[in-house]
Design an enzyme around this catalytic site. Structure first.
Site, PDB file in Angstrom:
ATOM      1  N   GLN A 111       0.845  -1.196   0.000  1.00 17.56           N
ATOM      2  CA  GLN A 111       0.000   0.000   0.000  1.00 17.56           C
ATOM      3  C   GLN A 111       0.877   1.242   0.000  1.00 17.56           C
ATOM      4  OE1 GLN A 111      -3.437  -0.777   3.069  1.00 17.56           O
ATOM      5  NE2 GLN A 111      -1.643  -1.966   3.628  1.00 17.56           N
ATOM      6  N   HIS A 129      -1.697   1.455  -4.144  1.00 10.92           N
ATOM      7  CA  HIS A 129      -2.135   2.845  -3.995  1.00 10.92           C
ATOM      8  C   HIS A 129      -1.285   3.820  -4.796  1.00 10.92           C
ATOM      9  CE1 HIS A 129      -4.220   1.496  -0.029  1.00 10.92           C
ATOM     10  NE2 HIS A 129      -4.915   1.192  -1.103  1.00 10.92           N
ATOM     11  N   CYS A 137      -0.620  13.298 -16.205  1.00 11.86           N
ATOM     12  CA  CYS A 137      -1.530  14.398 -16.511  1.00 11.86           C
ATOM     13  C   CYS A 137      -2.911  14.108 -15.906  1.00 11.86           C
ATOM     14  CB  CYS A 137      -1.622  14.583 -18.020  1.00 11.86           C
ATOM     15  SG  CYS A 137      -2.816  15.860 -18.465  1.00 11.86           S
ATOM     16  N   CYS A 172      -1.159  18.083 -23.534  1.00 11.59           N
ATOM     17  CA  CYS A 172      -2.442  18.804 -23.584  1.00 11.59           C
ATOM     18  C   CYS A 172      -2.469  20.068 -22.734  1.00 11.59           C
ATOM     19  CB  CYS A 172      -3.582  17.873 -23.169  1.00 11.59           C
ATOM     20  SG  CYS A 172      -3.691  17.620 -21.393  1.00 11.59           S
ATOM     21  N   SER A 211      -2.422  -0.915   9.266  1.00 12.14           N
ATOM     22  CA  SER A 211      -3.541  -0.899  10.194  1.00 12.14           C
ATOM     23  C   SER A 211      -4.700  -1.741   9.671  1.00 12.14           C
ATOM     24  CB  SER A 211      -4.005   0.546  10.431  1.00 12.14           C
ATOM     25  OG  SER A 211      -4.268   1.175   9.193  1.00 12.14           O
ATOM     26  N   PRO A 236       3.931  -3.706  15.819  1.00 11.02           N
ATOM     27  CA  PRO A 236       4.071  -3.541  17.279  1.00 11.02           C
ATOM     28  C   PRO A 236       2.732  -3.374  17.988  1.00 11.02           C
ATOM     29  CG  PRO A 236       5.061  -1.663  16.078  1.00 11.02           C
ATOM     30  CD  PRO A 236       4.610  -2.643  15.053  1.00 11.02           C
ATOM     31  N   GLU A 237       1.702  -3.001  17.222  1.00 13.41           N
ATOM     32  CA  GLU A 237       0.377  -2.767  17.820  1.00 13.41           C
ATOM     33  C   GLU A 237      -0.643  -3.716  17.193  1.00 13.41           C
ATOM     34  OE1 GLU A 237      -0.103  -0.289  19.981  1.00 13.41           O
ATOM     35  OE2 GLU A 237       1.860   0.696  19.745  1.00 13.41           O
TER      36      GLU A 237
HETATM   37  N1  LIG Z   1       5.458   5.073   3.163  1.00 12.86           N
HETATM   38  C1  LIG Z   1       4.325   5.247   2.453  1.00 12.86           C
HETATM   39  O1  LIG Z   1       4.293   4.985   1.270  1.00 12.86           O
HETATM   40  C2  LIG Z   1       3.046   5.744   3.156  1.00 12.86           C
HETATM   41  C3  LIG Z   1       3.149   6.461   4.349  1.00 12.86           C
HETATM   42  C4  LIG Z   1       1.954   6.916   4.954  1.00 12.86           C
HETATM   43  C5  LIG Z   1       0.710   6.649   4.387  1.00 12.86           C
HETATM   44  N2  LIG Z   1       0.631   5.956   3.220  1.00 12.86           N
HETATM   45  C6  LIG Z   1      -0.731   5.645   2.684  1.00 12.86           C
HETATM   46  O2  LIG Z   1      -1.658   5.743   3.749  1.00 12.86           O
HETATM   47  C7  LIG Z   1      -2.575   4.656   3.831  1.00 12.86           C
HETATM   48  C8  LIG Z   1      -2.589   4.164   5.290  1.00 12.86           C
HETATM   49  O3  LIG Z   1      -2.623   2.767   5.511  1.00 12.86           O
HETATM   50  P1  LIG Z   1      -1.450   1.893   6.178  1.00 12.86           P
HETATM   51  O4  LIG Z   1      -2.096   0.715   6.830  1.00 12.86           O
HETATM   52  O5  LIG Z   1      -0.387   1.672   5.187  1.00 12.86           O
HETATM   53  O6  LIG Z   1      -0.814   2.827   7.285  1.00 12.86           O
HETATM   54  P2  LIG Z   1      -1.375   3.317   8.693  1.00 12.86           P
HETATM   55  O7  LIG Z   1      -0.639   4.598   8.981  1.00 12.86           O
HETATM   56  O8  LIG Z   1      -2.846   3.312   8.759  1.00 12.86           O
HETATM   57  O9  LIG Z   1      -0.879   2.190   9.722  1.00 12.86           O
HETATM   58  C9  LIG Z   1       0.472   1.990  10.002  1.00 12.86           C
HETATM   59  C10 LIG Z   1       0.597   0.715  10.821  1.00 12.86           C
HETATM   60  O10 LIG Z   1       1.994   0.455  10.991  1.00 12.86           O
HETATM   61  C11 LIG Z   1       2.207   0.026  12.333  1.00 12.86           C
HETATM   62  N3  LIG Z   1       3.597   0.329  12.628  1.00 12.86           N
HETATM   63  C12 LIG Z   1       4.137   1.482  13.133  1.00 12.86           C
HETATM   64  N4  LIG Z   1       5.469   1.357  13.244  1.00 12.86           N
HETATM   65  C13 LIG Z   1       5.792   0.127  12.765  1.00 12.86           C
HETATM   66  C14 LIG Z   1       7.025  -0.566  12.593  1.00 12.86           C
HETATM   67  N5  LIG Z   1       8.199  -0.017  12.936  1.00 12.86           N
HETATM   68  N6  LIG Z   1       6.982  -1.830  12.058  1.00 12.86           N
HETATM   69  C15 LIG Z   1       5.808  -2.401  11.713  1.00 12.86           C
HETATM   70  N7  LIG Z   1       4.615  -1.790  11.876  1.00 12.86           N
HETATM   71  C16 LIG Z   1       4.612  -0.535  12.384  1.00 12.86           C
HETATM   72  C17 LIG Z   1       1.186   0.784  13.156  1.00 12.86           C
HETATM   73  O11 LIG Z   1       0.935   0.096  14.394  1.00 12.86           O
HETATM   74  C18 LIG Z   1      -0.027   0.771  12.223  1.00 12.86           C
HETATM   75  O12 LIG Z   1      -0.823  -0.399  12.421  1.00 12.86           O
HETATM   76  C19 LIG Z   1      -2.103   3.668   2.819  1.00 12.86           C
HETATM   77  O13 LIG Z   1      -3.113   3.525   1.885  1.00 12.86           O
HETATM   78  C20 LIG Z   1      -0.861   4.263   2.142  1.00 12.86           C
HETATM   79  O14 LIG Z   1      -1.024   4.324   0.741  1.00 12.86           O
HETATM   80  C21 LIG Z   1       1.780   5.499   2.604  1.00 12.86           C
HETATM   81 ZN   LIG Z   2      -2.323  15.902 -20.769  1.00 11.52          ZN
END
Ligand SMILES: NC(=O)c1ccc[n+]([C@@H]2O[C@H](COP(=O)([O-])OP(=O)(O)OC[C@H]3O[C@@H](n4cnc5c(N)ncnc54)[C@H](O)[C@@H]3O)[C@@H](O)[C@H]2O)c1
Ligand SMILES: [Zn+2]
Length: 268
Positions: A111, A129, A137, A172, A211, A236-237
């Site tokens: 994601q 995502h 564009c 465009c 999450s 961790p959670e």
């Molecule tokens: N790095 C990126 O590309 C990035 C960053 C932020 C958000 N997003 C986007 O935001 C949306 C949010 O969903 P999500 O579930 O990816 O993120 P989220 O922020 O909802 O959840 C993050 C999860 O990671 C856990 N976490 C925190 N530290 C950790 C570690 N060191 N090791 C393992 N787990 C750990 C948390 O407990 C939590 O459950 C996604 O659709 C994504 O596209 C992407």
């Molecule tokens: Zn264009």
């Protein structure tokens, strides 16, 4: 960040070691130990007054494209300065460690919109995502690779407005938008299809740092679990996917994944 080496249960080590096909499902927590902030942690400096969940939407783009472009420009800049962590590097070893001549298939469905899996040496089968590095564009969808695509932005804490005018399409003249799937938008059909196939063939699913509340992405591990595939969570959670996980390892990606790889190596 989590410290100390977590103990990986023998059953988990055996399941992963014996798998011919591992599918990894990663989220923002995968990159947290690389210093790429999760949405919750991203409201700092220039961006403290903005809600990322609101910025990541077609409505925000329509209302204020420069705000949205500025936000993703800043995120891309953070990612450029970040490095893959020990978790990304351990995953890159997982296809071969202890596998003899029969390498395991390792399918990464993420994601995340960063490129840290790729920079660690693991090709990503599906960026569900989208990507920070694939602007296009907003009118005609032509990919954009012009000079403004990834140049540096004002450092965090600058007094300047975080807005940045998006570049224009050479074909465009439309505004160039980030190659991100925003809340409320459909997932790209090809990325979704590749992800479904990755889960359909898996012997085990590793869910790392998510999450599990963003759909339809989260339905992939849920369906795998429902069809009897072992699902191992690293977080961790507790998360929304904890209840479908066969095992949950309560540690960060950068400690748990190297511990898993070491345990497989010791097993031989
Ligand atoms: N790095 C990126 O590309 C990035 C960053 C932020 C958000 N997003 C986007 O935001 C949306 C949010 O969903 P999500 O579930 O990816 O993120 P989220 O922020 O909802 O959840 C993050 C999860 O990671 C856990 N976490 C925190 N530290 C950790 C570690 N060191 N090791 C393992 N787990 C750990 C948390 O407990 C939590 O459950 C996604 O659709 C994504 O596209 C992407
Ligand atoms: Zn264009």
């Amino acid at each position: 960040m989590t410290t100390g080496t977590p103990t990986i249960p023998d059953e988990v080590v055996a399941t992963v070691a014996d798998a011919g096909w591992i599918t990894v499902f990663s989220g923002a927590g995968m990159s947290a130990d690389s210093g790429v902030p999760t949405f919750r942690d991203a409201q700092t400096g220039l961006w403290e007054n903005f809600d990322p969940a609101t910025i990541a939407s077609p409505e925000a783009w329509d209302a204020d494209p420069a705000l949205v472009w500025g936000w993703y420009h800043w995120r891309a800049h953070l990612v450029r300065d970040a490095r893959p962590n020990a978790g990304h590097l351990a995953l890159a070893e997982l296809s071969s460690v202890g596998a003899g001549d029969d390498e395991r298939a390792l399918m990464v469905v993420t994601q995340n919109v960063d490129d840290l899996h790729e920079r660690a040496g693991t090709p990503v089968l599906s960026h569900l995502h989208g990507s920070l590095f694939a602007p296009r564009c907003s009118v005609c969808d032509t990919p954009y690779d012009g000079p403004d695509a990834d140049s540096a932005v004002e450092p965090e804490g600058s007094k300047h407005d975080p807005r940045l005018t998006p570049p224009t399409c050479a074909v465009c003249g439309g505004a160039v938008r980030p190659g991100i799937v925003w809340f409320g938008e459909h997932l790209p059909a090809d990325a979704w299809e590749r992800a479904e196939n990755a889960f359909r063939g898996a012997d085990v699913v590793l869910v790392v740092g998510t999450s599990g509340i963003v759909y339809p992405a989260a339905s992939l591990p849920e369906r795998a679990a429902a069809s009897g595939v072992p699902v191992i969570e690293i977080n961790p959670e507790p998360s929304a996917l904890t209840e479908v996980a066969t095992h949950s390892i309560r540690a960060g990606a950068a400690t748990a994944l190297p511990a898993l790889v070491d345990a497989i190596r010791r097993r031989g």
